[in-house]
Design a protein around this motif. Structure first.
Motif, PDB file in Angstrom:
ATOM      1  N   MET A  48       0.827  -1.212   0.000  1.00  0.00           N
ATOM      2  CA  MET A  48       0.000   0.000   0.000  1.00  0.00           C
ATOM      3  C   MET A  48       0.852   1.250   0.000  1.00  0.00           C
ATOM      4  SD  MET A  48      -3.300  -0.306   2.275  1.00  0.00           S
ATOM      5  CE  MET A  48      -3.886   1.027   1.275  1.00  0.00           C
ATOM      6  N   ALA A  49       1.896   1.231   0.825  1.00  0.00           N
ATOM      7  CA  ALA A  49       2.740   2.411   0.964  1.00  0.00           C
ATOM      8  C   ALA A  49       3.442   2.711  -0.368  1.00  0.00           C
ATOM      9  CB  ALA A  49       3.759   2.210   2.075  1.00  0.00           C
ATOM     10  N   GLY A  52       0.963   3.728  -3.011  1.00  0.00           N
ATOM     11  CA  GLY A  52       0.475   5.063  -2.655  1.00  0.00           C
ATOM     12  C   GLY A  52       1.479   6.135  -3.034  1.00  0.00           C
ATOM     13  N   LEU A  59       0.765  12.300  -9.001  1.00  0.00           N
ATOM     14  CA  LEU A  59      -0.180  13.406  -8.802  1.00  0.00           C
ATOM     15  C   LEU A  59       0.522  14.756  -8.698  1.00  0.00           C
ATOM     16  CD1 LEU A  59      -2.836  11.791  -6.467  1.00  0.00           C
ATOM     17  CD2 LEU A  59      -3.062  12.431  -8.862  1.00  0.00           C
ATOM     18  N   ALA A 112      -5.826  -0.664  -3.964  1.00  0.00           N
ATOM     19  CA  ALA A 112      -7.233  -0.871  -3.600  1.00  0.00           C
ATOM     20  C   ALA A 112      -7.454  -2.286  -3.066  1.00  0.00           C
ATOM     21  CB  ALA A 112      -8.124  -0.598  -4.804  1.00  0.00           C
ATOM     22  N   SER A 119      -8.579  -3.911   5.409  1.00  0.00           N
ATOM     23  CA  SER A 119      -9.738  -3.394   6.139  1.00  0.00           C
ATOM     24  C   SER A 119     -10.617  -4.542   6.631  1.00  0.00           C
ATOM     25  CB  SER A 119     -10.561  -2.456   5.253  1.00  0.00           C
ATOM     26  OG  SER A 119      -9.766  -1.373   4.839  1.00  0.00           O
ATOM     27  N   ARG A 145     -10.498   5.153   4.755  1.00  0.00           N
ATOM     28  CA  ARG A 145     -11.255   4.162   3.983  1.00  0.00           C
ATOM     29  C   ARG A 145     -12.337   4.811   3.127  1.00  0.00           C
ATOM     30  NH1 ARG A 145     -11.491   0.287   9.106  1.00  0.00           N
ATOM     31  NH2 ARG A 145      -9.295  -0.329   9.060  1.00  0.00           N
ATOM     32  N   GLY A 148     -10.742   6.856   0.499  1.00  0.00           N
ATOM     33  CA  GLY A 148     -10.190   5.997  -0.550  1.00  0.00           C
ATOM     34  C   GLY A 148     -11.259   5.582  -1.546  1.00  0.00           C
ATOM     35  N   VAL A 149     -12.445   5.244  -1.014  1.00  0.00           N
ATOM     36  CA  VAL A 149     -13.547   4.849  -1.893  1.00  0.00           C
ATOM     37  C   VAL A 149     -13.951   6.030  -2.781  1.00  0.00           C
ATOM     38  CG1 VAL A 149     -15.966   4.133  -1.947  1.00  0.00           C
ATOM     39  CG2 VAL A 149     -14.375   3.033  -0.368  1.00  0.00           C
ATOM     40  N   ALA A 152     -11.430   6.276  -5.483  1.00  0.00           N
ATOM     41  CA  ALA A 152     -11.568   5.210  -6.485  1.00  0.00           C
ATOM     42  C   ALA A 152     -12.689   5.557  -7.465  1.00  0.00           C
ATOM     43  CB  ALA A 152     -11.846   3.877  -5.803  1.00  0.00           C
ATOM     44  N   LEU A 201      -8.584  13.826  -1.433  1.00  0.00           N
ATOM     45  CA  LEU A 201      -7.181  13.519  -1.726  1.00  0.00           C
ATOM     46  C   LEU A 201      -6.247  14.198  -0.729  1.00  0.00           C
ATOM     47  CD1 LEU A 201      -5.043  12.332  -3.733  1.00  0.00           C
ATOM     48  CD2 LEU A 201      -5.016  14.592  -4.782  1.00  0.00           C
ATOM     49  N   HIS A 204      -6.352  12.328   2.451  1.00  0.00           N
ATOM     50  CA  HIS A 204      -5.731  11.014   2.274  1.00  0.00           C
ATOM     51  C   HIS A 204      -4.205  11.132   2.287  1.00  0.00           C
ATOM     52  CE1 HIS A 204      -6.691   6.829   1.183  1.00  0.00           C
ATOM     53  NE2 HIS A 204      -5.550   6.815   0.519  1.00  0.00           N
ATOM     54  N   ALA A 212       3.063   6.159   5.241  1.00  0.00           N
ATOM     55  CA  ALA A 212       3.930   5.385   4.362  1.00  0.00           C
ATOM     56  C   ALA A 212       5.366   5.391   4.893  1.00  0.00           C
ATOM     57  CB  ALA A 212       3.880   5.946   2.944  1.00  0.00           C
ATOM     58  N   THR A 215       5.432   2.865   7.639  1.00  0.00           N
ATOM     59  CA  THR A 215       5.331   1.507   7.103  1.00  0.00           C
ATOM     60  C   THR A 215       6.666   1.070   6.502  1.00  0.00           C
ATOM     61  OG1 THR A 215       3.019   1.902   6.599  1.00  0.00           O
ATOM     62  CG2 THR A 215       4.064   0.063   5.468  1.00  0.00           C
TER      63      THR A 215
ATOM     64  N   CYS B 213      -2.035  -2.508  11.290  1.00  0.00           N
ATOM     65  CA  CYS B 213      -1.787  -1.171  11.833  1.00  0.00           C
ATOM     66  C   CYS B 213      -2.249  -0.109  10.839  1.00  0.00           C
ATOM     67  CB  CYS B 213      -0.297  -1.003  12.087  1.00  0.00           C
ATOM     68  SG  CYS B 213       0.126   0.621  12.737  1.00  0.00           S
ATOM     69  N   THR B 214      -3.060   0.852  11.296  1.00  0.00           N
ATOM     70  CA  THR B 214      -3.373   1.994  10.442  1.00  0.00           C
ATOM     71  C   THR B 214      -2.801   3.273  11.055  1.00  0.00           C
ATOM     72  OG1 THR B 214      -5.532   2.186  11.493  1.00  0.00           O
ATOM     73  CG2 THR B 214      -5.465   1.019   9.420  1.00  0.00           C
TER      74      THR B 214
HETATM   75  C1  HEM Z   1      -8.196   3.544  -5.374  1.00  0.00           C
HETATM   76  C2  HEM Z   1      -8.475   4.475  -4.491  1.00  0.00           C
HETATM   77  C3  HEM Z   1      -7.846   4.429  -3.134  1.00  0.00           C
HETATM   78  C4  HEM Z   1      -8.244   3.668  -2.067  1.00  0.00           C
HETATM   79  C5  HEM Z   1      -9.395   2.687  -1.999  1.00  0.00           C
HETATM   80  C6  HEM Z   1      -7.341   3.975  -0.971  1.00  0.00           C
HETATM   81  C7  HEM Z   1      -7.423   3.455   0.295  1.00  0.00           C
HETATM   82  C8  HEM Z   1      -6.446   3.558   1.248  1.00  0.00           C
HETATM   83  C9  HEM Z   1      -6.507   2.973   2.544  1.00  0.00           C
HETATM   84  C10 HEM Z   1      -7.674   2.181   3.114  1.00  0.00           C
HETATM   85  C11 HEM Z   1      -5.321   3.246   3.145  1.00  0.00           C
HETATM   86  C12 HEM Z   1      -4.880   2.754   4.502  1.00  0.00           C
HETATM   87  C13 HEM Z   1      -5.219   3.752   5.500  1.00  0.00           C
HETATM   88  C14 HEM Z   1      -4.706   3.410   6.831  1.00  0.00           C
HETATM   89  O1  HEM Z   1      -3.858   2.529   6.939  1.00  0.00           O
HETATM   90  O2  HEM Z   1      -5.183   4.051   7.757  1.00  0.00           O
HETATM   91  C15 HEM Z   1      -4.520   4.016   2.249  1.00  0.00           C
HETATM   92  C16 HEM Z   1      -3.240   4.472   2.507  1.00  0.00           C
HETATM   93  C17 HEM Z   1      -2.507   5.253   1.648  1.00  0.00           C
HETATM   94  N1  HEM Z   1      -2.937   5.783   0.453  1.00  0.00           N
HETATM   95 FE1  HEM Z   1      -4.660   5.327  -0.476  1.00  0.00          FE
HETATM   96  N2  HEM Z   1      -6.409   4.876  -1.400  1.00  0.00           N
HETATM   97  C18 HEM Z   1      -6.697   5.192  -2.712  1.00  0.00           C
HETATM   98  C19 HEM Z   1      -6.037   6.085  -3.515  1.00  0.00           C
HETATM   99  C20 HEM Z   1      -4.851   6.702  -3.182  1.00  0.00           C
HETATM  100  C21 HEM Z   1      -4.191   7.704  -4.019  1.00  0.00           C
HETATM  101  C22 HEM Z   1      -4.715   8.264  -5.327  1.00  0.00           C
HETATM  102  C23 HEM Z   1      -3.028   8.005  -3.384  1.00  0.00           C
HETATM  103  C24 HEM Z   1      -1.975   8.960  -3.881  1.00  0.00           C
HETATM  104  C25 HEM Z   1      -1.759  10.071  -3.331  1.00  0.00           C
HETATM  105  C26 HEM Z   1      -2.962   7.214  -2.160  1.00  0.00           C
HETATM  106  C27 HEM Z   1      -1.931   7.256  -1.245  1.00  0.00           C
HETATM  107  C28 HEM Z   1      -1.897   6.542  -0.072  1.00  0.00           C
HETATM  108  C29 HEM Z   1      -0.763   6.465   0.792  1.00  0.00           C
HETATM  109  C30 HEM Z   1       0.594   7.137   0.585  1.00  0.00           C
HETATM  110  C31 HEM Z   1      -1.149   5.651   1.870  1.00  0.00           C
HETATM  111  C32 HEM Z   1      -0.306   5.277   3.078  1.00  0.00           C
HETATM  112  C33 HEM Z   1       0.163   3.870   3.016  1.00  0.00           C
HETATM  113  C34 HEM Z   1       0.619   3.452   4.385  1.00  0.00           C
HETATM  114  O3  HEM Z   1      -0.112   3.685   5.347  1.00  0.00           O
HETATM  115  O4  HEM Z   1       1.695   2.896   4.499  1.00  0.00           O
HETATM  116  N3  HEM Z   1      -4.081   6.445  -2.064  1.00  0.00           N
HETATM  117  N4  HEM Z   1      -5.228   4.197   1.079  1.00  0.00           N
END
Ligand code: HEM
Ligand code: FES
Lengths: 255, 248
Positions: A48-49, A52, A59, A112, A119, A145, A148-149, A152, A201, A204, A212, A215, B213-214
């Motif tokens: 995820m990290a 992301g 972006l 995703a 989750s 969460r 993120g939805v 998406a 965004l 997020h 990240a 992580t 972990c979140t």
């Molecule tokens: C497809 C749509 C997306 C969904 C469903 C989604 C969902 C999530 C979820 C559920 C988390 C974990 C949150 C947590 O641990 O508390 C997360 C973490 C993250 N998201 Fe997204 N996200 C989406 C799009 C994006 C986009 C467009 C970016 C770019 C900026 C991004 C960047 C990140 C980063 C950097 C993390 C941190 C990862 C980590 O905790 O190590 N996400 N996302």
């Protein structure tokens, strides 16, 4: 004789279950690195990290590119054309763009799917809520969460609107992104969807960027302030940069 | 002090539970929270009712046996263990909600008692060193740099009470596991199992049904021993290192 019985360390005196409990290490052959990553909650979070951060990097560039709209239709459309000829003559026409698209689709899908699976695990781990409830973590943390939805859904709409033109308002013209952007932001729903998604965004990224770093193991007590500041700056700059375009169209600065 | 207590009562692991309301009177500000519950239990026993089951042992904040989520906080409003929480943290006339740790990896045994043996199994997976033990070695036999010794000591403070899991919205055991992993991984004595320890303990943590972990930070806020959130970051780093280094 009794004494000797106690002092001899034979298998009989020491049931094998005790021995194996003490040495309950996983000594069987270890799975491959990819398997280990995918099967572990820590590994999946790493995926995820990284995905992301890949999206985040994209972006930042995307936002900067969008700002070219302030220099007028010629420059903006020319920039869009240049994206297609990027890497020529080594790369064929549009190949660079397609490479970016493939990487991004991979990142979105991995991100995703991991988000969904993690989750699910999290919700299963806390099946009973406390009677006495308290909301404590920050808004950005709690909305990862849902946010993120939203992102998406936005990504799907955004591509159908401005890349393929499937749901575009007005006649979509391939190769004329300046006019297409004006069309989108001339409708109220185009503005609402876009601005809501960009705010989501920002939130997020604010929690995501710092997360990240944790992580991936690069955070530390001494770096925490820097990382949090960087996360805030990234979130604000991205949000402001993206939002400036619909605001400019709405106010007539760009027309 | 006169208090209204709303306590989770549950006959056994299978039975459904519910909050039950009790009034207690004559509580002194100097009583510990557990002594307050002892007072309640004496009255319940005298009245022919079942006392409230709760875990406790040392009552001096070092064993990790006591638990309880008090008004939504693991170990209550102060940063300490429930046995070291005193009634001066409450006011006369207060209503106090008392619930067990909630996590699928910590099933309720009875009332406020939960089964924390999943923690034992995480320890069994790697929370030890294989160096031969015997009489205590000379203190300077194995030199340990001061920062490493301090870090090991900070993590060794974890008493395995489970407050981190109880506080985490995902029922995650990352803070506990990271305390145990880091404690041994920073020391030369822990070096032979450095990779297997973190991989196996994290895998067992997952197998036991703890969440991921979140990074909400609830765990570190609740920890009575002050294990810091960056411990999780340090464990992530160890885990990623181990996936690259371990022999397959
Ligand atoms: C497809 C749509 C997306 C969904 C469903 C989604 C969902 C999530 C979820 C559920 C988390 C974990 C949150 C947590 O641990 O508390 C997360 C973490 C993250 N998201 Fe997204 N996200 C989406 C799009 C994006 C986009 C467009 C970016 C770019 C900026 C991004 C960047 C990140 C980063 C950097 C993390 C941190 C990862 C980590 O905790 O190590 N996400 N996302
Ligand atoms: S009873 Fe031992 S720590 Fe509270």
């Amino acid at each position: 004789m009794e004494m000797r019985r106690f002092m001899s360390w034979t298998d009989e005196d020491f049931p094998s279950s005790v021995v194996s409990m003490a040495l309950a290490t996983r000594t069987d052959r270890r799975p491959s690195m990819t398997r280990t990553l995918w099967d572990s909650s820590v590994g999946k979070k790493t995926i995820m990290a990284v995905s992301g951060l890949v999206m985040l990097g994209y972006l930042v560039v995307h936002m900067l590119g969008n700002l070219k709209i302030f220099f007028g239709s010629d420059e903006f459309n020319h920039y869009a054309h240049w994206l297609r000829t990027l890497g020529e003559p080594f790369l064929h026409y549009e190949w660079a763009l397609w490479i970016v698209r493939v990487v991004l689709v991979a990142a979105v899908v991995l991100h995703a799917v991991s988000a969904y699976q993690l989750s699910r695990r999290d919700l299963r781990a806390r099946p009973t809520a406390y009677v006495h409830r308290k909301a404590r973590s920050s808004y950005a943390t709690r909305t990862m969460r849902y946010g993120g939805v939203i992102l998406a859904l936005f990504i799907v709409w955004h591509i159908l609107d401005l890349t393929t033109g499937t749901v575009h308002s007005g006649g979509f013209q391939s190769g004329h992104p300046y006019q297409n952007v004006l069309d989108t932001f001339s409708t109220w729903y185009g503005n609402v969807i876009y601005i809501v998604a960009v705010l989501a965004l920002g939130l997020h990224v604010q929690h995501g960027f710092w997360s990240a770093a944790q992580t991936l193991g690069v955070g530390s007590a001494t770096r925490d302030r820097v990382l949090k500041t960087l996360a805030n700056v990234l979130a604000v700059v991205l949000t402001a940069g993206f939002v400036s375009v619909p605001v400019a169209v709405m106010t007539g600065v760009v027309s | 002090m006169k208090l209204t207590l709303r306590v989770w009562r549950q006959q056994n692991a299978e039975a459904p539970g519910a909050m039950a309301t009790y009034e207690v009177d004559g509580i002194s500000q100097d009583m510990s929270f557990l002594e307050m519950l002892d007072t309640l239990n004496e009255e319940l026993i005298l009245g022919g009712d079942e006392p409230v089951a709760f875990d406790h042992d040392c009552r001096e904040g070092i064993c990790g046996a006591c638990s309880l989520v008090i008004n939504g906080d693991a170990h209550g409003p102060e940063r300490t263990t429930t046995c070291q929480l005193h009634m001066r943290s409450f006011d006369d006339g207060d209503t106090i909600d008392i619930e067990p740790w909630r996590a699928s990896a910590f099933p309720v045994v009875k009332d406020l008692v939960v089964d924390r043996s999943s923690f034992d199994r995480i320890i069994q997976a790697g929370g030890y060193i294989s160096a031969p033990t015997g009489t205590a070695p000379d203190a300077h036999a194995t030199p340990v740099p001061k920062p490493d010794a301090d870090s090991a000591f900070e993590h060794a403070e974890c008493i395995g009470c489970g407050a981190c899991v109880a506080a985490c919205p995902n029922g995650s055991a990352m803070l506990f596991t990271s305390a145990k992993v880091n404690h041994l991984n920073v020391l030369p004595q822990g070096a032979p199992e450095r990779e297997t320890r973190v991989l196996d303990m994290v895998a067992t943590m997952d197998d036991e049904g703890f969440g991921g972990c979140t990074l909400t930070g609830e765990c570190a806020t609740a920890c009575p021993k002050g294990i810091p959130l960056p411990s999780i970051t340090a464990m992530n780093k160890e885990w990623l290192r181990a996936t690259r280094k371990v022999r397959r």
